[in-house]
Write an enzyme that holds these catalytic residues in place. Structure first.
Site, PDB file in Angstrom:
ATOM      1  N   LYS A 260       0.829  -1.217   0.000  1.00 37.18           N
ATOM      2  CA  LYS A 260       0.000   0.000   0.000  1.00 37.18           C
ATOM      3  C   LYS A 260       0.860   1.261   0.000  1.00 37.18           C
ATOM      4  O   LYS A 260       0.551   2.219  -0.693  1.00 37.18           O
ATOM      5  CB  LYS A 260      -0.934   0.025   1.235  1.00 37.18           C
ATOM      6  CG  LYS A 260      -1.952  -1.107   1.267  1.00 37.18           C
ATOM      7  CD  LYS A 260      -2.936  -0.958   2.414  1.00 37.18           C
ATOM      8  CE  LYS A 260      -2.329  -1.037   3.801  1.00 37.18           C
ATOM      9  NZ  LYS A 260      -1.755  -2.352   4.141  1.00 37.18           N
TER      10      LYS A 260
ATOM     11  N   ARG B 167      -9.854   0.811   8.632  1.00 35.79           N
ATOM     12  CA  ARG B 167      -9.509  -0.576   8.947  1.00 35.79           C
ATOM     13  C   ARG B 167     -10.608  -1.278   9.726  1.00 35.79           C
ATOM     14  O   ARG B 167     -10.469  -2.467  10.024  1.00 35.79           O
ATOM     15  CB  ARG B 167      -8.240  -0.592   9.804  1.00 35.79           C
ATOM     16  CG  ARG B 167      -6.968  -0.701   9.006  1.00 35.79           C
ATOM     17  CD  ARG B 167      -5.831  -0.385   9.936  1.00 35.79           C
ATOM     18  NE  ARG B 167      -4.714  -1.263   9.754  1.00 35.79           N
ATOM     19  CZ  ARG B 167      -3.599  -0.903   9.123  1.00 35.79           C
ATOM     20  NH1 ARG B 167      -3.510   0.285   8.564  1.00 35.79           N
ATOM     21  NH2 ARG B 167      -2.600  -1.726   9.035  1.00 35.79           N
TER      22      ARG B 167
ATOM     23  N   ARG C 148      10.466  -7.262   4.143  1.00 39.27           N
ATOM     24  CA  ARG C 148      10.317  -5.794   4.069  1.00 39.27           C
ATOM     25  C   ARG C 148      11.414  -5.090   4.877  1.00 39.27           C
ATOM     26  O   ARG C 148      11.729  -5.451   5.997  1.00 39.27           O
ATOM     27  CB  ARG C 148       8.950  -5.388   4.618  1.00 39.27           C
ATOM     28  CG  ARG C 148       8.802  -3.874   4.692  1.00 39.27           C
ATOM     29  CD  ARG C 148       7.397  -3.432   4.620  1.00 39.27           C
ATOM     30  NE  ARG C 148       6.601  -3.786   5.785  1.00 39.27           N
ATOM     31  CZ  ARG C 148       5.290  -3.522   5.869  1.00 39.27           C
ATOM     32  NH1 ARG C 148       4.672  -2.926   4.878  1.00 39.27           N
ATOM     33  NH2 ARG C 148       4.603  -3.885   6.932  1.00 39.27           N
TER      34      ARG C 148
ATOM     35  N   ARG D 106      11.004  -3.197  10.388  1.00 35.47           N
ATOM     36  CA  ARG D 106      10.062  -2.624  11.345  1.00 35.47           C
ATOM     37  C   ARG D 106       9.860  -3.595  12.494  1.00 35.47           C
ATOM     38  O   ARG D 106       9.753  -4.792  12.269  1.00 35.47           O
ATOM     39  CB  ARG D 106       8.708  -2.392  10.651  1.00 35.47           C
ATOM     40  CG  ARG D 106       8.553  -0.992  10.113  1.00 35.47           C
ATOM     41  CD  ARG D 106       7.341  -0.855   9.250  1.00 35.47           C
ATOM     42  NE  ARG D 106       6.111  -1.385   9.823  1.00 35.47           N
ATOM     43  CZ  ARG D 106       4.925  -1.279   9.222  1.00 35.47           C
ATOM     44  NH1 ARG D 106       4.835  -0.685   8.061  1.00 35.47           N
ATOM     45  NH2 ARG D 106       3.845  -1.776   9.778  1.00 35.47           N
TER      46      ARG D 106
ATOM     47  N   ARG E  67      -0.990  -9.436  13.237  1.00 37.33           N
ATOM     48  CA  ARG E  67      -1.515  -8.367  12.366  1.00 37.33           C
ATOM     49  C   ARG E  67      -2.400  -8.948  11.265  1.00 37.33           C
ATOM     50  O   ARG E  67      -3.424  -8.371  10.911  1.00 37.33           O
ATOM     51  CB  ARG E  67      -0.354  -7.563  11.772  1.00 37.33           C
ATOM     52  CG  ARG E  67       0.272  -6.630  12.792  1.00 37.33           C
ATOM     53  CD  ARG E  67       1.640  -6.198  12.367  1.00 37.33           C
ATOM     54  NE  ARG E  67       1.648  -5.406  11.160  1.00 37.33           N
ATOM     55  CZ  ARG E  67       2.627  -5.415  10.260  1.00 37.33           C
ATOM     56  NH1 ARG E  67       3.666  -6.209  10.438  1.00 37.33           N
ATOM     57  NH2 ARG E  67       2.572  -4.647   9.223  1.00 37.33           N
TER      58      ARG E  67
HETATM   59  P1  ADP Z   1       0.475  -2.465   7.745  1.00 34.85           P
HETATM   60  O1  ADP Z   1      -0.589  -2.096   6.759  1.00 34.85           O
HETATM   61  O2  ADP Z   1       1.665  -3.073   7.086  1.00 34.85           O
HETATM   62  O3  ADP Z   1      -0.065  -3.254   8.911  1.00 34.85           O
HETATM   63  P2  ADP Z   1       0.641   0.245   8.809  1.00 34.85           P
HETATM   64  O4  ADP Z   1       1.887   1.028   8.751  1.00 34.85           O
HETATM   65  O5  ADP Z   1      -0.485   0.670   7.940  1.00 34.85           O
HETATM   66  O6  ADP Z   1       1.107  -1.232   8.458  1.00 34.85           O
HETATM   67  O7  ADP Z   1       0.109   0.177  10.316  1.00 34.85           O
HETATM   68  C1  ADP Z   1       0.966  -0.178  11.402  1.00 34.85           C
HETATM   69  C2  ADP Z   1       0.146  -0.242  12.675  1.00 34.85           C
HETATM   70  O8  ADP Z   1      -0.435   1.050  12.953  1.00 34.85           O
HETATM   71  C3  ADP Z   1      -1.042  -1.206  12.637  1.00 34.85           C
HETATM   72  O9  ADP Z   1      -0.666  -2.533  12.936  1.00 34.85           O
HETATM   73  C4  ADP Z   1      -1.946  -0.591  13.708  1.00 34.85           C
HETATM   74  O10 ADP Z   1      -1.505  -0.920  15.006  1.00 34.85           O
HETATM   75  C5  ADP Z   1      -1.741   0.918  13.528  1.00 34.85           C
HETATM   76  N1  ADP Z   1      -2.740   1.513  12.602  1.00 34.85           N
HETATM   77  C6  ADP Z   1      -2.503   2.050  11.368  1.00 34.85           C
HETATM   78  N2  ADP Z   1      -3.624   2.495  10.809  1.00 34.85           N
HETATM   79  C7  ADP Z   1      -4.625   2.249  11.692  1.00 34.85           C
HETATM   80  C8  ADP Z   1      -6.036   2.449  11.687  1.00 34.85           C
HETATM   81  N3  ADP Z   1      -6.671   3.011  10.646  1.00 34.85           N
HETATM   82  N4  ADP Z   1      -6.740   2.075  12.790  1.00 34.85           N
HETATM   83  C9  ADP Z   1      -6.131   1.523  13.834  1.00 34.85           C
HETATM   84  N5  ADP Z   1      -4.806   1.272  13.906  1.00 34.85           N
HETATM   85  C10 ADP Z   1      -4.059   1.627  12.848  1.00 34.85           C
END
Ligand code: ADP
Length: 259
Positions: A58, A133, A171, A204, A215
């Protein structure tokens, strides 16, 4: 103070609807056949929502869409990581959830998003990477977009589970500019170093295997219903995410163009 300014910016965002007007006029200009500087003028695409499991790419596609359409990309994960890095009160509250592979509660997420969308650079549209999400986030976002009359395009990067594990394990990210790479599928030009600034790439903390599995479970439980809901509404643009980033980008652009 903090609550005051959030309230003010939220009110401003909800009431002024300025980005809706600006997006509409950008569309009108694009439709009138006038020359536009593609590098600087927003394309009038509106809001692009990027959905997909962790590791689906993404952020890479978000960056491309942002450049292509001259609109900002808003990565909720990136913003949260920045708060954690700076040790802000929000970062301190979000950190344990992120470390556990869980979602950060909406009470923290909603103000982050609304504050960001109220900034002037979101007036012509934006790309959302990592939001919504949950069904509640999707409903809140839809209400906001509808109220402001902004078109939205919902894109799902579809990637099979076995490829995802490899994607996540491979990654690497640049701690300085947040660009992401993959040692298997999209390596940097010089091993271990960021192409943009030469910084040493890191993994990360939430890409470690046991957190990764958590996750993916969270995604299945919380975000799959969002995808199902958009699909039922006939709004989901499904993209084959198991291609090279270039092929994914081409498929996205051709499907956006035919919308
Ligand atoms: P990925 O899509 O690879 O899981 P992100 O960088 O988008 O990684 O998100 C990392 C973390 O940030 C998630 O595992 C979550 O804990 C938090 N997070 C990100 N976006 C949201 C969201 N919209 N609602 C709740 N938690 C979020």
């Amino acid at each position: 103070m903090r609550t005051e300014s959030r309230k003010t910016s939220r009110r401003k965002f909800l009431k002024e609807s300025s980005w809706a007007i600006a997006a509409a006029s950008a569309l009108a200009i694009a439709g009138s056949g006038q020359d536009q500087k593609a590098e600087t003028a927003p394309s009038g695409v509106g809001a692009i929502v990027l959905l997909g499991p962790p590791g689906a790419g993404k952020s890479v596609q978000g960056r491309r869409l942002s450049e292509r359409h001259s609109i900002p990309v808003i990565s909720t994960g990136g913003r949260l990581r920045d708060h954690v890095k700076r040790g802000t009160p929000l970062g301190l509250q979000a950190d344990p959830y992120m470390k556990a592979g869980k979602l950060v509660p909406d009470s923290l997420m909603t103000p982050i998003l609304e504050d960001r969308l109220s900034q002037p650079d979101c007036q012509h549209g934006f790309v959302l990477d990592g939001y919504p999400r949950t069904l509640a986030q999707a409903e809140g976002l839809d209400a906001l977009l509808k109220k402001n009359g902004v078109a939205s395009h919902v894109i799902l990067l579809d990637v099979p589970a076995e490829r995802l594990l490899k994607l996540l394990a491979g990654r690497r990210v640049c701690p300085r500019c947040n660009r992401s790479y993959n040692i298997h599928f999209q390596p940097p030009k010089k091993e271990g170093l960021c192409d943009a600034d030469g910084e040493a790439l890191v993994q990360r903390p939430d890409d470690k295997e046991e957190i990764t599995l958590r996750r993916l479970e969270t995604y299945e439980k919380e975000t799959q219903p969002v995808i199902d809901s958009y699909s039922r509404q006939g709004r989901l643009i499904r993209i084959n995410g198991a291609q090279t980033p270039e092929q994914v980008a081409t498929e996205i652009e051709s499907k956006l163009a035919s919308q």
